[in-house]
Design an enzyme around this catalytic site. Structure first.
Site, PDB file in Angstrom:
ATOM      1  N   GLY A 172       2.842  35.523 -20.284  1.00 27.22           N
ATOM      2  CA  GLY A 172       1.664  36.358 -20.009  1.00 27.22           C
ATOM      3  C   GLY A 172       1.294  36.359 -18.540  1.00 27.22           C
ATOM      4  O   GLY A 172       0.394  37.076 -18.123  1.00 27.22           O
ATOM      5  N   TYR A 229      18.819  17.655 -12.435  1.00 28.11           N
ATOM      6  CA  TYR A 229      17.685  18.476 -11.970  1.00 28.11           C
ATOM      7  C   TYR A 229      17.306  17.987 -10.570  1.00 28.11           C
ATOM      8  O   TYR A 229      16.724  16.920 -10.391  1.00 28.11           O
ATOM      9  CB  TYR A 229      16.473  18.321 -12.893  1.00 28.11           C
ATOM     10  CG  TYR A 229      16.633  18.903 -14.291  1.00 28.11           C
ATOM     11  CD1 TYR A 229      17.555  19.915 -14.561  1.00 28.11           C
ATOM     12  CD2 TYR A 229      15.841  18.458 -15.335  1.00 28.11           C
ATOM     13  CE1 TYR A 229      17.683  20.450 -15.843  1.00 28.11           C
ATOM     14  CE2 TYR A 229      15.956  18.993 -16.618  1.00 28.11           C
ATOM     15  CZ  TYR A 229      16.872  19.981 -16.862  1.00 28.11           C
ATOM     16  OH  TYR A 229      16.986  20.503 -18.135  1.00 28.11           O
TER      17      TYR A 229
END
Ligand SMILES: NC(=O)c1ccc[n+]([C@@H]2O[C@H](COP(=O)([O-])OP(=O)(O)OC[C@H]3O[C@@H](n4cnc5c(N)ncnc54)[C@H](OP(=O)(O)O)[C@@H]3O)[C@@H](O)[C@H]2O)c1
Length: 332
Positions: free
Chosen positions: A213, A56
């Site tokens: 959301g 990463y």
């Protein structure tokens, strides 16, 4: 925060872990100071499990975590580290290396970057098709004996590989994508882990933000994994965001947020499943940790599944070329 044993053999970990990947470029640019503040806020809230991978940001993520852990009690934290994914200087993914000598080399660099002298859970990020899993896990087992590693985990592998690995050394957990819209593990992988007493650290519980959301169509820019992910592409994202709106109605009725209900749904699938949330900002972290207070009864679970039926998502969870490398997908 409550703790749980990770599988039959594992360490005690917080019931929610923090995945740090997004802090190192995988989801586009991120703010270093805010990333470290988010790790600190998670530790202060009782999160003990931090997940990373040496690839990463090509070491960036481990160095970031190392910096965040300065002055903290290292023994109160469980570091889960993936290795084996290979990248070139441009960051392009170029394969996997699970050879024993590569494992020893990866670990040496990881310890240095994190500034620690042992790793709690060490795992190959993917199966190296050229190296028997017995050899890779055997090499990690030698490092357990030498005191550099406490536990062995796996990532994105299927039942046969899980069984072969577990025959070599106890496996504490399988790290794998699991969410309302990625339920492939339910058929064979989860039952295999349960039979063998292996826990699940579930990633992508918000489908990388898609079912949080907060996602808006077109928000992914170049360099962000989501710009290439099928589920975020035009033609698919509209259908997926319609599922989110259906989920929002269920969340609203319970007075919680979409992200909270999505994380709570994963947690409700079993005590052996620990969601890893990928927050990289403190506000997102606070929202994610709020999922612990969400209790879902049978009616809630049924309402959630009506809103987001199994297999309702449009598009695969990874681009085709990456799916081809995933041992787990051969059994999904
Ligand atoms: N083993 C593997 O193959 C593998 C693969 C991928 C990841 N992982 C691990 O699993 C961890 C979690 O995966 P993930 O990052 O894909 O998980 P995720 O939690 O599904 O997605 C995280 C993204 O969702 C967005 N988000 C919106 N609201 C959020 C909220 N309240 N809390 C948290 N995130 C919110 C954030 O994007 P914005 O910041 O853009 O808003 C965040 O980067 C990673 O950090 C990594 O350690 C493992």
């Amino acid at each position: 925060m409550q703790k749980v044993s990770l599988g039959k053999f594992g360490p005690e970990v917080s019931v929610i872990g923090l995945g740090c990947m997004g802090m190192s470029g995988m989801y586009g640019p991120s703010d270093r100071a805010e990333s470290i503040a988010t790790i600190h806020a998670a530790l202060d809230a009782g999160v003990t499990l931090l997940d990373t991978g040496d690839f990463y940001g090509m070491g960036h993520n481990e160095m970031l975590i190392g910096e965040a852990l300065k002055g903290r009690d290292r023994d109160q934290v469980q570091l889960s580290v993936k290795f084996g994914a290979l990248r070139d200087a441009a960051g392009v993914w170029v394969g996997y290396d699970g050879r024993p000598k590569a494992v020893r080399n990866f670990l040496a660099y990881t310890l240095q970057r994190l500034g620690v002298d042992y790793i709690d859970i060490y795992r190959p990020a993917r199966l190296d098709p050229d190296v028997p899993i017995e050899d890779t896990v055997g090499a990690i087992a030698d490092l357990v004996k030498a005191g550099y590693i406490r536990h062995i985990g796996l990532s994105e592998v299927g039942p046969e590989t899980i069984r072969r690995a577990a025959a070599v050394h106890p496996i504490v957990d399988l790290q794998i994508e699991y969410s309302l819209i990625s339920r492939g593990i339910e058929a064979e992988i989860l039952p295999t882990c349960r039979e063998l007493g292996i826990g699940i650290t579930a990633y992508g519980v918000l489908s990388r933000g898609l079912i949080s959301g907060h996602w808006q169509k077109g928000a992914a820019k170049g360099g962000d994994f989501r710009a290439m992910s099928p589920r975020f592409q035009e033609g698919n994202v509209e259908q997926n965001l319609a599922l989110v709106e259906a989920l929002r109605r269920v969340a609203d009725a319970k007075g919680v947020t979409v992200a909270q209900i999505a994380i709570a749904w994963v947690a409700a699938q079993g005590d052996d499943i620990v969601p890893l949330v990928g927050a990289r900002r403190r506000d997102r972290l606070v929202e994610a940790l709020g999922s612990q207070a969400v209790r879902l009864d049978a009616d809630d679970l049924a309402a959630i599944e009506r809103a987001v039926p199994k297999d309702a998502a449009a598009g695969a969870r990874y681009p085709e070329a990456q799916l081809a490398h995933m041992d787990s997908e051969r059994h999904a």
